[in-house]
Design a protein around this motif. Structure first.
Motif, mmCIF file in Angstrom:
data_model
loop_
_atom_site.group_PDB
_atom_site.id
_atom_site.type_symbol
_atom_site.label_atom_id
_atom_site.label_comp_id
_atom_site.label_asym_id
_atom_site.label_seq_id
_atom_site.Cartn_x
_atom_site.Cartn_y
_atom_site.Cartn_z
ATOM 1 N N UNK A 172 40.597 45.703 51.157
ATOM 2 C CA UNK A 172 40.206 45.939 49.773
ATOM 3 C C UNK A 172 38.776 45.495 49.518
ATOM 4 N N UNK A 173 38.246 45.929 48.376
ATOM 5 C CA UNK A 173 36.921 45.483 47.961
ATOM 6 C C UNK A 173 36.923 43.984 47.711
ATOM 7 N N UNK A 174 35.751 43.384 47.791
ATOM 8 C CA UNK A 174 35.629 41.924 47.752
ATOM 9 C C UNK A 174 36.008 41.290 46.425
ATOM 10 N N UNK A 175 35.949 42.028 45.309
ATOM 11 C CA UNK A 175 36.209 41.425 44.007
ATOM 12 C C UNK A 175 37.695 41.320 43.658
ATOM 13 N N UNK A 176 38.566 41.815 44.500
ATOM 14 C CA UNK A 176 39.992 41.825 44.196
ATOM 15 C C UNK A 176 40.664 40.556 44.712
ATOM 16 N N UNK A 177 41.698 40.099 43.980
ATOM 17 C CA UNK A 177 42.343 38.824 44.331
ATOM 18 C C UNK A 177 43.009 38.889 45.699
ATOM 19 N N UNK A 178 43.582 40.057 46.048
ATOM 20 C CA UNK A 178 44.210 40.182 47.370
ATOM 21 C C UNK A 178 43.168 40.068 48.478
ATOM 22 N N UNK A 179 41.977 40.555 48.242
ATOM 23 C CA UNK A 179 40.891 40.442 49.216
ATOM 24 C C UNK A 179 40.497 38.979 49.390
ATOM 25 N N UNK A 180 40.447 38.235 48.295
ATOM 26 C CA UNK A 180 40.115 36.813 48.378
ATOM 27 C C UNK A 180 41.128 36.074 49.258
ATOM 28 N N UNK A 181 42.386 36.467 49.135
ATOM 29 C CA UNK A 181 43.428 35.843 49.950
ATOM 30 C C UNK A 181 43.151 36.077 51.436
ATOM 31 N N UNK A 182 42.744 37.287 51.788
ATOM 32 C CA UNK A 182 42.439 37.608 53.187
ATOM 33 C C UNK A 182 41.171 36.873 53.644
ATOM 34 N N UNK A 183 40.162 36.829 52.767
ATOM 35 C CA UNK A 183 38.935 36.085 53.094
ATOM 36 C C UNK A 183 39.266 34.635 53.444
ATOM 37 N N UNK A 184 40.087 34.005 52.600
ATOM 38 C CA UNK A 184 40.449 32.595 52.814
ATOM 39 C C UNK A 184 41.215 32.407 54.122
ATOM 40 N N UNK A 185 42.054 33.376 54.437
ATOM 41 C CA UNK A 185 42.817 33.325 55.692
ATOM 42 C C UNK A 185 41.877 33.341 56.903
ATOM 43 N N UNK A 186 40.897 34.221 56.885
ATOM 44 C CA UNK A 186 39.942 34.281 58.000
ATOM 45 C C UNK A 186 39.112 33.002 58.078
ATOM 46 N N UNK A 187 38.647 32.522 56.906
ATOM 47 C CA UNK A 187 37.844 31.297 56.904
ATOM 48 C C UNK A 187 38.629 30.113 57.451
ATOM 49 N N UNK A 188 39.923 30.049 57.100
ATOM 50 C CA UNK A 188 40.766 28.943 57.581
ATOM 51 C C UNK A 188 40.899 28.971 59.099
ATOM 52 N N UNK A 189 40.635 30.131 59.676
ATOM 53 C CA UNK A 189 40.704 30.262 61.133
ATOM 54 C C UNK A 189 39.324 30.377 61.772
ATOM 55 N N UNK A 190 38.297 29.926 61.027
ATOM 56 C CA UNK A 190 36.950 29.838 61.561
ATOM 57 C C UNK A 190 36.226 31.159 61.697
#
Length: 306
Positions: free
Chosen positions: A208-226
């Motif tokens: 999804x586009x970056x401004x959507x809440x579901x996208x934020x969830x995926x962003x955080x998941x990737x960041x949590x895994x470096x």
């Protein structure tokens, strides 16, 4: 002039019961028939009319052999009492219909993902039980939804949450939402092994586009895994991710519910990626200080009883 003001102040407190008696006597042209309808004695009805005339300072009826006939003053009063009485009866009927789920409206705020994932089947089930209830489902971003609840624009919201908290908002969890990595037929061989997340990023990814809440969830998941998340294809709606994946345009990351039919019909395939994406929560949000309609309360009751 002073007497006129005093009379108006005194009459301003005349009870609805007095006007109710007047309405029935005027409609039926009879104190006896009005008494039967009102379950009163005929003398009690006559006394009520007499007291009303005394309080208003004029005669409302001429007592004739044909019955109670309105005076000119009585006709003026009856014109307005008739409208008011009918409005009250209509209002009472509408309220009764709402209490008995034969009338009313539910105003729901939500986002696209929750409508598809959880809300739509519940709306369908509720409509089957109560087909006369109207439904308004409005799309909001997170800030707009919270404002809509607090301003009573909507009865409640149904959205995906993680660990958010909101002032004066109650949160009730419905269920967990699972996420999947999916691929099209071209990448079917990928189902044969377990993939690490850092291997997946070597392939084109659909999200999804970056401004959507579901996208934020995926962003955080990737960041949590470096890892930083940079999808190759960004879409405006979740419902587009599966068809894009079916056409082999990349690995789709989507709430599993959206892909279930496609997976079952082998138009796309779920692959095993470690670590798994954390679940999100489908939640109902309502205001702690806002009162909602009986119809909305019944809908919420049905949701949580199911």
């Amino acid at each position: 002039m002073g007497n006129s003001r005093d009379l108006y102040k005194e009459n301003f407190s005349i009870s609805f019961e007095s006007y109710k008696v007047f309405y029935h006597v005027a409609t039926l042209s009879s104190t006896t028939q009005a008494a039967e309808v009102l379950f009163l004695t005929q003398p009690a009805v006559s006394k009520s009319i007499h007291n009303l005339e005394a309080e208003l300072g004029c005669s409302l009826f001429n007592r004739t052999q044909k019955g109670m006939v309105l005076t000119e003053e009585g006709k003026i009063l009856y014109k307005y009492i008739l409208n008011a009485y009918n409005s009250i009866m209509i209002g009472q009927k509408k309220l009764w219909q709402m209490i008995n789920m034969e009338n009313g409206i539910i105003r729901i705020g939500t986002d696209e993902m929750t409508v598809y994932f959880d809300l739509l089947p519940k709306l369908e089930a509720f409509n089957d039980k109560h087909p006369k209830i109207k439904m308004e489902v409005m799309s909001y971003n997170r800030q707009g939804l919270i404002r809509g609840i607090k301003d009573s624009e909507i009865d409640f919201g149904v959205v995906m949450l993680e660990d958010e908290k909101f002032e004066n908002i109650e949160i009730h969890e419905l269920n967990a939402v699972q996420y999947s990595f999916i691929v099209g037929p071209k990448y079917k061989e990928m189902i044969k092994k377990k993939w690490k997340l850092n291997e997946i990023v070597q392939y084109p990814i659909i999200s999804l586009e970056k401004d959507m809440s579901a996208r934020k969830h995926i962003n955080d998941y990737f960041l949590a895994n470096g890892l930083l998340f940079h999808p190759d294809i960004e879409l405006t709606t979740t419902s587009l991710i599966v068809p894009f994946t079916e056409r082999n345009l990349g690995i789709g990351i989507v709430a599993k519910h959206f892909a279930e039919d496609s997976i079952r019909q082998k138009r796309c395939y779920e692959i095993n990626v470690s670590p798994a994406i954390p679940d999100r929560r489908a939640c109902v949000l309502n205001g702690k200080k806002q009162s909602i309609s009986l119809v909305a309360k019944q809908f919420l009751s049905d949701i949580f009883l199911d």
